[in-house]
Design a protein around this motif. Sequence first.
Motif, PDB file in Angstrom:
ATOM      1  N   ASP A  97      -5.022   3.361  -4.781  1.00 20.11           N
ATOM      2  CA  ASP A  97      -4.201   2.483  -3.945  1.00 20.11           C
ATOM      3  C   ASP A  97      -5.047   1.312  -3.434  1.00 20.11           C
ATOM      4  O   ASP A  97      -5.248   1.163  -2.230  1.00 20.11           O
ATOM      5  CB  ASP A  97      -3.649   3.322  -2.773  1.00 20.11           C
ATOM      6  CG  ASP A  97      -2.634   2.560  -1.949  1.00 20.11           C
ATOM      7  OD1 ASP A  97      -2.120   1.537  -2.442  1.00 20.11           O
ATOM      8  OD2 ASP A  97      -2.358   2.998  -0.816  1.00 20.11           O
ATOM      9  N   PHE A 121      -3.392  -3.096  -7.118  1.00 18.50           N
ATOM     10  CA  PHE A 121      -3.515  -2.028  -8.133  1.00 18.50           C
ATOM     11  C   PHE A 121      -4.364  -2.543  -9.315  1.00 18.50           C
ATOM     12  O   PHE A 121      -5.342  -3.253  -9.092  1.00 18.50           O
ATOM     13  CB  PHE A 121      -2.134  -1.536  -8.587  1.00 18.50           C
ATOM     14  CG  PHE A 121      -1.172  -1.260  -7.453  1.00 18.50           C
ATOM     15  CD1 PHE A 121      -1.605  -0.653  -6.278  1.00 18.50           C
ATOM     16  CD2 PHE A 121       0.167  -1.604  -7.546  1.00 18.50           C
ATOM     17  CE1 PHE A 121      -0.737  -0.399  -5.232  1.00 18.50           C
ATOM     18  CE2 PHE A 121       1.055  -1.358  -6.490  1.00 18.50           C
ATOM     19  CZ  PHE A 121       0.607  -0.765  -5.340  1.00 18.50           C
ATOM     20  N   GLY A 129      -1.863   7.316  -3.518  1.00 19.03           N
ATOM     21  CA  GLY A 129      -2.159   6.980  -2.120  1.00 19.03           C
ATOM     22  C   GLY A 129      -3.290   7.870  -1.611  1.00 19.03           C
ATOM     23  O   GLY A 129      -3.712   8.809  -2.302  1.00 19.03           O
ATOM     24  N   VAL A 165       0.333   5.075  -8.914  1.00 20.41           N
ATOM     25  CA  VAL A 165      -0.613   4.721  -7.844  1.00 20.41           C
ATOM     26  C   VAL A 165      -0.776   5.893  -6.876  1.00 20.41           C
ATOM     27  O   VAL A 165       0.194   6.380  -6.286  1.00 20.41           O
ATOM     28  CB  VAL A 165      -0.133   3.465  -7.088  1.00 20.41           C
ATOM     29  CG1 VAL A 165      -1.175   3.046  -6.058  1.00 20.41           C
ATOM     30  CG2 VAL A 165       0.146   2.318  -8.055  1.00 20.41           C
ATOM     31  N   SER A 185       0.823  -1.203   0.000  1.00 22.37           N
ATOM     32  CA  SER A 185       0.000   0.000   0.000  1.00 22.37           C
ATOM     33  C   SER A 185       0.864   1.263   0.000  1.00 22.37           C
ATOM     34  O   SER A 185       1.716   1.454   0.877  1.00 22.37           O
ATOM     35  CB  SER A 185      -0.890  -0.013   1.247  1.00 22.37           C
ATOM     36  OG  SER A 185      -1.359   1.281   1.506  1.00 22.37           O
ATOM     37  N   ILE A 186       0.612   2.123  -0.981  1.00 21.11           N
ATOM     38  CA  ILE A 186       1.346   3.396  -1.066  1.00 21.11           C
ATOM     39  C   ILE A 186       1.010   4.268   0.151  1.00 21.11           C
ATOM     40  O   ILE A 186       1.879   4.951   0.696  1.00 21.11           O
ATOM     41  CB  ILE A 186       0.981   4.124  -2.384  1.00 21.11           C
ATOM     42  CG1 ILE A 186       1.545   3.356  -3.586  1.00 21.11           C
ATOM     43  CG2 ILE A 186       1.499   5.561  -2.391  1.00 21.11           C
ATOM     44  CD1 ILE A 186       3.055   3.208  -3.603  1.00 21.11           C
ATOM     45  N   SER A 187      -0.240   4.217   0.594  1.00 21.57           N
ATOM     46  CA  SER A 187      -0.633   5.032   1.749  1.00 21.57           C
ATOM     47  C   SER A 187       0.155   4.606   2.989  1.00 21.57           C
ATOM     48  O   SER A 187       0.569   5.443   3.795  1.00 21.57           O
ATOM     49  CB  SER A 187      -2.123   4.887   2.020  1.00 21.57           C
ATOM     50  OG  SER A 187      -2.844   5.108   0.835  1.00 21.57           O
TER      51      SER A 187
END
Length: 296
Positions: free
Chosen positions: A183, A187, A156, A154, A122-124
Amino acid sequence: MKIERVFVVGGGTMGRGIASLSALSGYATVVFEAEAAARARLRQAIEGSWERAAEKGKLRPEAIAGAGARLTVAEGLATAADADLVVEAVPESLELKQRVFTDLGKLCRPSAILGSNTSSLSISEIARAAERPDRVVGIHFFNPVAVMPLVEIVRGRETSDATVEAAADFAASLGKTPIRVADAPGFATSRLGVALGLEAMRMVEEGVAGVEDIDRAMELGYGHRMGPLKTSDLVGLDVRLAIAETLSRELSGGRFAPPALLSRLVAQGKTGRKSGEGFYRWDGDSASAVDFREES
Ligand SMILES: NC(=O)c1ccc[n+]([C@@H]2O[C@H](COP(=O)([O-])OP(=O)(O)OC[C@H]3O[C@@H](n4cnc5c(N)ncnc54)[C@H](O)[C@@H]3O)[C@@H](O)[C@H]2O)c1
């Protein structure tokens, strides 16, 4: 947001490809690889790939000289302080990536964009470590970087529009086609690729058709360059299993529950091309399909 200086963290399969393409595309590019022996070989490895491309007529000597002058292998992260864009390509571990982003958050200019090449994390979650989540974005290249035309951008939870667009512009400037995705688990690429791969494996289990014919169904019937089972072998069945387990936890409906055949092959060490056997038996580039109907 004008990007002139690019810093790549990690000089493995992906990092060296990204650094190479960035330098070839006109960016002042610095790459840092943590492992000393690999770092010592990095420049030669990248220049070797340029020479091979030149022999095939794909690169001109002037391009190589220019890119060579723009490429630096760094001994540490410190010069990331000058970068307009950082692309992180260290191994796929959330803890490791968060450590890198904590350091980058402290080191880099406030205006710098911090990108991650993660294929599934997860980018977040990665962004939480950097104290500037609006500037953190997924910039997901594909292997081999020089060849594959897609980059998945992507967004977030807190990524700003300006960051997404700057990352997409950067990908386009490398000759890639960017797609913008939220995100969400897997993906767009891993989720669709794994969905097709898992269904193909269930079809092998059910004896719907042989391995080669299932791949041909997609290659010849739908124009896919490579069928889902051969693709799974190339990605690595262990990698596919790990992504399926994550998606199965995070997306409802049991769609991504790993087929027993996939779990069994991985448990037997048959992880696809890299181990010599998966859905195919591999000898270099040549592959012959395993007949699972014999086993049942
Ligand atoms: N290999 C692929 O096909 C592929 C495709 C798309 C995305 N990805 C993603 O790209 C990332 C990198 O994958 P890869 O295949 O290049 O891995 P890799 O193992 O080939 O390379 C990672 C490199 O990072 C180095 N490293 C580890 N910690 C570091 C640190 N703190 N600072 C600097 N360098 C460090 C390692 O020594 C190694 O050389 C992963 O997130 C992966 O999921 C991989």
